[in-house]
Structures are given as C-alpha cells and as structure tokens.
Design a protein around this motif. Sequence first.
Motif, mmCIF file in Angstrom:
data_model
loop_
_atom_site.group_PDB
_atom_site.id
_atom_site.type_symbol
_atom_site.label_atom_id
_atom_site.label_comp_id
_atom_site.label_asym_id
_atom_site.label_seq_id
_atom_site.Cartn_x
_atom_site.Cartn_y
_atom_site.Cartn_z
ATOM 1 N N UNK A 100 55.422 -23.009 10.999
ATOM 2 C CA UNK A 100 55.361 -21.857 11.317
ATOM 3 C C UNK A 100 54.875 -20.736 10.338
ATOM 4 N N UNK A 101 55.053 -19.247 10.082
ATOM 5 C CA UNK A 101 54.485 -18.825 9.212
ATOM 6 C C UNK A 101 55.982 -18.312 8.539
ATOM 7 N N UNK A 102 57.176 -18.541 8.917
ATOM 8 C CA UNK A 102 57.856 -18.280 8.413
ATOM 9 C C UNK A 102 58.551 -19.161 7.177
ATOM 10 N N UNK A 103 58.012 -20.666 7.433
ATOM 11 C CA UNK A 103 58.485 -21.540 5.511
ATOM 12 C C UNK A 103 57.367 -20.411 4.775
ATOM 13 N N UNK A 104 56.139 -20.140 4.864
ATOM 14 C CA UNK A 104 55.261 -19.659 3.925
ATOM 15 C C UNK A 104 55.884 -18.589 3.612
ATOM 16 N N UNK A 105 56.135 -17.841 4.150
ATOM 17 C CA UNK A 105 57.610 -16.255 3.998
ATOM 18 C C UNK A 105 58.505 -16.734 3.199
ATOM 19 N N UNK A 106 58.975 -18.185 3.409
ATOM 20 C CA UNK A 106 60.514 -18.487 2.917
ATOM 21 C C UNK A 106 59.503 -18.868 1.531
ATOM 22 N N UNK A 107 58.671 -18.821 0.663
ATOM 23 C CA UNK A 107 58.008 -19.506 -0.168
ATOM 24 C C UNK A 107 57.678 -18.738 -0.790
ATOM 25 N N UNK A 108 57.374 -18.040 -0.438
ATOM 26 C CA UNK A 108 56.491 -16.484 -1.173
ATOM 27 C C UNK A 108 58.155 -15.865 -1.259
ATOM 28 N N UNK A 109 59.105 -15.612 -0.651
ATOM 29 C CA UNK A 109 60.614 -14.816 -1.164
ATOM 30 C C UNK A 109 61.234 -15.993 -2.540
ATOM 31 N N UNK A 110 60.884 -16.755 -2.564
ATOM 32 C CA UNK A 110 61.985 -17.410 -3.442
ATOM 33 C C UNK A 110 61.596 -17.115 -4.933
ATOM 34 N N UNK A 111 60.464 -16.269 -4.935
ATOM 35 C CA UNK A 111 60.484 -15.701 -6.397
ATOM 36 C C UNK A 111 60.423 -16.705 -7.689
ATOM 37 N N UNK A 112 60.029 -17.702 -6.657
ATOM 38 C CA UNK A 112 59.760 -19.177 -7.908
ATOM 39 C C UNK A 112 58.067 -19.698 -7.805
ATOM 40 N N UNK A 113 58.044 -20.180 -9.594
ATOM 41 C CA UNK A 113 56.555 -20.506 -9.994
ATOM 42 C C UNK A 113 55.927 -21.337 -9.234
ATOM 43 N N UNK A 114 56.946 -22.333 -8.635
ATOM 44 C CA UNK A 114 56.699 -23.528 -8.776
ATOM 45 C C UNK A 114 57.624 -23.446 -7.178
ATOM 46 N N UNK A 115 57.602 -23.535 -5.949
ATOM 47 C CA UNK A 115 58.304 -24.196 -4.971
ATOM 48 C C UNK A 115 57.754 -25.172 -4.041
#
Length: 195
Positions: A100-115
């Motif tokens: 679900x889209x929450x996974x995409x949002x969680x990756x973006x919110x991580x602030x990581x360069x590789x997640x």
Amino acid sequence: MIAGLLLAAGEGARLGTPKALVEFGGERLVDRGVRLLAEGGCRPVVVVLGAATVQVRGAVSVRNPDWRTGMGSSLRAGLAALPPEATAVVVALVDQPLVRAGAVRALAASGAGLAVATYGGRRANPVLIAREHFAGVAELAVGDVGARAFMKAHPGLVTEVACDEHGDPADIDTPQDLELLEGRWKRVLDLLEGR
C-alpha cells in the motif's frame, strides 16, 4: 522531488501473460502500481514496459528493448528516464498488489539516501534510491538483479524501514499466486466493510 518507478516489463512466463496486463481486484496490475506510487506522493511516475505495450494513464511510459535480459535492464532504463529534478526515486514492482501507499510514504519520510521496506524483518520492495546512488545501482543491476546488488555491496548505506502495517510484499508469479492473493484481498475488503 521524489519520483516513482514501476518495473512492469516482464512477460510473466509462469503466469502465461505479461504481468502488467493481469487484472487484480478489477484493476490492471500496471494501473494499480502507478496508483500506489502516485498516492505515496511520487511525482512523476515512470513505468518501464517491455513484453506488453499498454497505455498507462498518470505515468510516463518507457520501453525497455532489453526486457528479456531481466529486471536489471528495466531498472537501468527507468533510472535513465527520470527527470533531472528528481532527487530520489521509489522503485516498486508490478507484481506486488498488496503493498500500500503507506510503504512509499514511509520510505520517503525516512530521509535516507538508500532505504528498503521490510516486512516481518525481511527486506522486500519498494526501495528508495537517492540520485547520488543512481549510477552505482545501475552499474550493478544485471540480469534479474535490481538494487539488491548495490545494497549488498554497500550495507552501511542501507536504512531498513518497517512496513508491516503497510501491506504484504507477496508477489504474483503463477496463476495459483494470483488466486491466493485475490482471496487475501477479498478477505481484507470484507473485514473493512464489516461482512
């Protein structure tokens, strides 16, 4: 700006049809994948096609002429097609309809360069790649290997993001997988509707 990249070029040999064309819950997998990335906040969304040529609304379509060589060539084609203003990309696979889209949002919110998303502690998709890593990822994306080779070569760069509450990374490789996941999806909808 975080772009979205949907890898949808495979022929679905064990499934008997290109995965992009498969209907799941009344929606083609390719459309579902585009929606996943768009609802997750990705702009633009790029879809890499190969075995099937289809019209995809809401996305930029890129054809991978080397799709038969595996996912690596599709990832390279997709990364090369991203606009220069994209600072990162979230890469998703067309055959994982329960993410679900929450996974995409969680990756973006991580602030990581590789997640990388994890489910039950195990790495799966989607993954987020910052532009600074595009060239390195592309160089190691060979055959049926996508970003995994780069992550394995640079473990210190990888941030794991728990996405258990954002779906299930199970994929569709066979008609039996499709039937099983459709059953799971129907049970979830029944629960949400109180049946």
